[in-house]
Design an enzyme around this catalytic site. Structure first.
Site, PDB file in Angstrom:
ATOM      1  N   GLU A 101       9.833   1.299  10.939  1.00  0.00           N
ATOM      2  CA  GLU A 101      10.867   2.321  10.722  1.00  0.00           C
ATOM      3  C   GLU A 101      10.165   3.659  10.855  1.00  0.00           C
ATOM      4  O   GLU A 101       9.345   4.019  10.006  1.00  0.00           O
ATOM      5  CB  GLU A 101      11.483   2.174   9.321  1.00  0.00           C
ATOM      6  CG  GLU A 101      12.276   0.909   9.101  1.00  0.00           C
ATOM      7  CD  GLU A 101      13.539   0.844   9.943  1.00  0.00           C
ATOM      8  OE1 GLU A 101      13.966   1.870  10.508  1.00  0.00           O
ATOM      9  OE2 GLU A 101      14.095  -0.254  10.045  1.00  0.00           O
ATOM     10  N   LYS A 133       0.849  -1.194   0.000  1.00  0.00           N
ATOM     11  CA  LYS A 133       0.000   0.000   0.000  1.00  0.00           C
ATOM     12  C   LYS A 133       0.879   1.236   0.000  1.00  0.00           C
ATOM     13  O   LYS A 133       1.466   1.604   1.011  1.00  0.00           O
ATOM     14  CB  LYS A 133      -0.928   0.051   1.218  1.00  0.00           C
ATOM     15  CG  LYS A 133      -2.051   1.053   0.979  1.00  0.00           C
ATOM     16  CD  LYS A 133      -2.614   1.688   2.227  1.00  0.00           C
ATOM     17  CE  LYS A 133      -1.868   2.891   2.716  1.00  0.00           C
ATOM     18  NZ  LYS A 133      -1.746   4.043   1.798  1.00  0.00           N
ATOM     19  N   GLN A 190       0.914  19.573   5.230  1.00  0.00           N
ATOM     20  CA  GLN A 190       2.301  19.564   5.710  1.00  0.00           C
ATOM     21  C   GLN A 190       2.818  20.995   5.859  1.00  0.00           C
ATOM     22  O   GLN A 190       3.519  21.326   6.808  1.00  0.00           O
ATOM     23  CB  GLN A 190       3.164  18.761   4.722  1.00  0.00           C
ATOM     24  CG  GLN A 190       4.571  18.476   5.181  1.00  0.00           C
ATOM     25  CD  GLN A 190       4.624  17.501   6.345  1.00  0.00           C
ATOM     26  OE1 GLN A 190       3.633  16.862   6.687  1.00  0.00           O
ATOM     27  NE2 GLN A 190       5.777  17.411   6.972  1.00  0.00           N
TER      28      GLN A 190
HETATM   29  P1  NAD Z   1       2.247   8.347   8.011  1.00  0.00           P
HETATM   30  O1  NAD Z   1       2.530   7.531   9.205  1.00  0.00           O
HETATM   31  O2  NAD Z   1       1.170   9.379   8.093  1.00  0.00           O
HETATM   32  O3  NAD Z   1       1.839   7.421   6.766  1.00  0.00           O
HETATM   33  C1  NAD Z   1       2.661   6.369   6.331  1.00  0.00           C
HETATM   34  C2  NAD Z   1       1.803   5.308   5.670  1.00  0.00           C
HETATM   35  O4  NAD Z   1       0.926   4.771   6.647  1.00  0.00           O
HETATM   36  C3  NAD Z   1       0.921   5.805   4.528  1.00  0.00           C
HETATM   37  O5  NAD Z   1       0.917   4.853   3.499  1.00  0.00           O
HETATM   38  C4  NAD Z   1      -0.450   5.892   5.180  1.00  0.00           C
HETATM   39  O6  NAD Z   1      -1.503   5.719   4.273  1.00  0.00           O
HETATM   40  C5  NAD Z   1      -0.401   4.726   6.137  1.00  0.00           C
HETATM   41  N1  NAD Z   1      -1.344   4.831   7.253  1.00  0.00           N
HETATM   42  C6  NAD Z   1      -1.865   5.942   7.817  1.00  0.00           C
HETATM   43  N2  NAD Z   1      -2.707   5.613   8.819  1.00  0.00           N
HETATM   44  C7  NAD Z   1      -2.724   4.257   8.890  1.00  0.00           C
HETATM   45  C8  NAD Z   1      -3.392   3.318   9.722  1.00  0.00           C
HETATM   46  N3  NAD Z   1      -4.224   3.711  10.685  1.00  0.00           N
HETATM   47  N4  NAD Z   1      -3.142   2.017   9.523  1.00  0.00           N
HETATM   48  C9  NAD Z   1      -2.312   1.591   8.553  1.00  0.00           C
HETATM   49  N5  NAD Z   1      -1.657   2.438   7.733  1.00  0.00           N
HETATM   50  C10 NAD Z   1      -1.853   3.757   7.899  1.00  0.00           C
HETATM   51  O7  NAD Z   1       3.638   8.997   7.591  1.00  0.00           O
HETATM   52  P2  NAD Z   1       3.971   9.980   6.399  1.00  0.00           P
HETATM   53  O8  NAD Z   1       3.512  11.349   6.747  1.00  0.00           O
HETATM   54  O9  NAD Z   1       3.503   9.398   5.110  1.00  0.00           O
HETATM   55  O10 NAD Z   1       5.567   9.908   6.373  1.00  0.00           O
HETATM   56  C11 NAD Z   1       6.368  10.688   7.178  1.00  0.00           C
HETATM   57  C12 NAD Z   1       6.903   9.908   8.357  1.00  0.00           C
HETATM   58  O11 NAD Z   1       7.623   8.759   7.913  1.00  0.00           O
HETATM   59  C13 NAD Z   1       7.889  10.700   9.163  1.00  0.00           C
HETATM   60  O12 NAD Z   1       7.657  10.517  10.529  1.00  0.00           O
HETATM   61  C14 NAD Z   1       9.227  10.107   8.774  1.00  0.00           C
HETATM   62  O13 NAD Z   1      10.249  10.287   9.702  1.00  0.00           O
HETATM   63  C15 NAD Z   1       8.873   8.681   8.595  1.00  0.00           C
HETATM   64  N6  NAD Z   1       9.895   7.994   7.788  1.00  0.00           N
HETATM   65  C16 NAD Z   1      10.703   7.052   8.397  1.00  0.00           C
HETATM   66  C17 NAD Z   1      11.705   6.413   7.674  1.00  0.00           C
HETATM   67  C18 NAD Z   1      12.585   5.365   8.308  1.00  0.00           C
HETATM   68  O14 NAD Z   1      13.123   4.531   7.584  1.00  0.00           O
HETATM   69  N7  NAD Z   1      12.758   5.362   9.616  1.00  0.00           N
HETATM   70  C19 NAD Z   1      11.879   6.731   6.334  1.00  0.00           C
HETATM   71  C20 NAD Z   1      11.066   7.691   5.759  1.00  0.00           C
HETATM   72  C21 NAD Z   1      10.062   8.305   6.490  1.00  0.00           C
END
Ligand code: NAD
Length: 500
Positions: free
Chosen positions: A251, A176, A332
């Site tokens: 992650e 997804k 954002q």
């Molecule tokens: P997010 O957590 O809002 O979304 C990430 C994914 O989760 C999306 O595909 C979203 O649709 C899905 N999602 C949202 N709610 C969900 C739920 N209730 N159940 C299942 N899936 C759900 O994050 P974002 O805004 O897309 O990305 C930014 C974040 O990602 C930042 O915190 C960043 O630090 C982190 N990030 C971490 C790494 C790493 O490797 N540690 C790498 C890149 C980004």
């Protein structure tokens, strides 16, 4: 008319059972619609998970070197399509083309190559048996169906870190992509299909995480959920999928720190801090959002940093000379601006930036921002802003700098600029982080080494490199007794002869 893109389930491109779609827009030109994507619902989750479950045994039975050859083909196709993929990344989430092609897409190519090689390794173990005439070994097996959920900021690299090793190890996948980057996700899945990944082995459903997430992460067919994203969603997934006893890999975010000592090569540290802070408009889990500078060079560093930050050229990441693109979406932009207002209320000094540029530039642009006089108790020093906002903090000593760096709940990618080898090794040992960069920016990672964080940046698993094989396999311990004796204990003399 916008193109309509479909889900990919069981080797077919199909519409969602919901009959609904959502748009993906260009953050540099929000009136530009890149396409309409399926707003999947729970029925689509079920369908995709079942397709993956059906395909799993056949894929697991395919020899790993043969699966590796498909990974090799994936690398070739990524090379061929690099420009198209990178341009789509820029148009869909805003980062400048050079980053999209040179890091995001290149890292996916490198990952496919590493995984192709793993098709001929996937090393197990043999161990000396405790008993005579007995053989003990450990072999690797696929986990089963893996649900992969990714964010938008590295829309080709992060799916590659999950899908490529998961597939190589014999798992089938339901993917997804983030709702902000469904087109890049679709291009990737089209490429996997073209590379010869069999029907049902990879499946993709697009849609909103909060609508389908619960079913996705608790579906009985999924044995593992691999998630990259925010801490808040990570916690939710850990509790839901963990409650179903699934393997969960997380992650998450970070509040990284780069230390600049008084013995650092000044210009090198300046470049690294600027790139770490403002690359991908600060929307990286490895962004160097805190720069901890020794007091002896603090004022000079702030002055030079400010001057350079003000010169950064913002614009459409496809335009020549542009150094920083927009933020991914309006939400954002508002979130980042909210943090900038908060920082000022908390007493941080806004040295430059702090301005929304959406009215004057059209897209979701935000001025490169610098805070000084930041103390560890401030929320802007503790929470991930995920935008072009750098906090410079002053340290009186090396130990003070280490304490400041470690003063958050996160620990993903920290760094130090110093010419003193003793300090460098002390920092490697003392920094509470999963990744350390010495005399280089916090952003980015070599594909050959494991990637992941400590503290609240993850739950201890690692992606990338050969660690990914550990992540996406189960271990099976095998003991073969060829003595012909019945032995009840681990003592060689405790034997019962069995008549043949
Ligand atoms: P997010 O957590 O809002 O979304 C990430 C994914 O989760 C999306 O595909 C979203 O649709 C899905 N999602 C949202 N709610 C969900 C739920 N209730 N159940 C299942 N899936 C759900 O994050 P974002 O805004 O897309 O990305 C930014 C974040 O990602 C930042 O915190 C960043 O630090 C982190 N990030 C971490 C790494 C790493 O490797 N540690 C790498 C890149 C980004």
């Amino acid at each position: 008319m916008s193109n309509v893109y479909l889900n990919y389930i069981g080797g077919e491109w199909v519409p969602s059972a919901s009959g609904e779609t959502f748009e993906s827009r260009n953050p540099a030109h929000p009136d530009q619609i890149l396409g309409l994507f399926q707003r999947s619902n729970i029925a689509d989750v079920d369908r995709a998970m079942e397709a993956a479950a059906q395909a799993q045994a056949g894929w697991a039975a395919t020899p790993a070197p043969e699966r590796g050859l498909i990974l090799g083909r994936i690398a070739e196709l990524l090379e061929e399509r690099r420009e198209d993929i990178a341009r789509t990344i820029t148009r869909e989430m805003g980062k400048v083309y050079a980053e999209a092609a040179g890091f995001d897409t290149q890292a996916a190519i490198n990952t496919a190559r590493v995984m192709m090689g793993e098709g001929r390794r996937m090393l197990g173990q043999t161990v000396p048996s405790e008993l005579r005439d007995k053989f003990a070994m450990v072999i690797r097996e696929p986990i089963g169906v893996v649900g992969a959920i990714t964010p938008w900021n590295l829309p080709i690299l992060l799916p590659s870190w999950k899908l490529f090793p998961a597939l190589l190890c014999g798992n089938t996948v339901v993917f997804k992509p983030a709702e902000d980057t469904p087109l890049v996700g679709t291009l990737l899945v089209q490429l996997l299909e073209d590379a010869g990944v069999p029907k049902g082995v990879v499946n993709m459903i697009t849609g909103y995480g909060h609508e389908i997430g619960d079913r996705f992460v608790t579906h009985p067919a999924a044995q593992m959920i691999s998630f990259t994203g925010s801490q808040a969603v990570g916690r939710l997934i850990a509790s839901k999928a963990g409650g179903e006893l699934k393997k969960v890999s997380l992650e998450l975010g970070s509040k990284n720190a780069v230390i600049v000592m008084d013995d650092a090569e000044f210009d090198l540290a300046l470049e690294g801090a600027l790139w770490g802070g403002y690359g991908t408009s600060g929307q990286r889990c490895t962004a160097g959002s805190r720069v901890i500078v020794h007091e002896a060079i603090h004022d000079r560093f702030v002055e030079a940093f400010t001057e350079r930050a003000r010169q950064i050229k913002l614009g459409d990441g496809l335009d020549e000379g542009v150094q920083m693109g927009p933020l991914v979406n309006r939400k954002q932009l508002e979130r980042v601006h909210g943090y900038i207002e908060l920082g000022q209320q908390e007493g941080a000094k806004l040295v430059t930036g702090g301005r929304r540029l959406d009215d004057e530039m059209g897209g979701h642009f935000y001025a490169p921002t610098l805070f000084t006089d930041v103390t560890p108790d401030m929320r802007v020093a503790q929470e991930e802003i995920f935008g072009p906002a750098v906090c410079i903090m002053k340290a009186a000593s090396f130990d003070g700098a280490i304490d400041l760096a470690n003063s958050t709940d996160y620990g993903l990618s920290f760094g130090i600029y110093s010419g003193d080898v003793n300090r460098v090794f002390a920092a490697i040992s003392k920094l509470q982080t999963g990744v350390v960069n010495v005399n280089s920016p916090t952003m980015g990672v070599e594909i050959g080494v494991p990637f992941g964080g400590v503290k609240n940046s993850g739950n201890g698993l690692r992606e990338s490199g050969t660690a990914a094989v550990e992540e996406f396999t189960e271990l099976k311990s095998v003991m073969v007794d060829y003595s012909g004796l019945h032995r009840r204990t681990g003592i060689n003399e405790d034997v019962t002869e069995v008549k043949r």
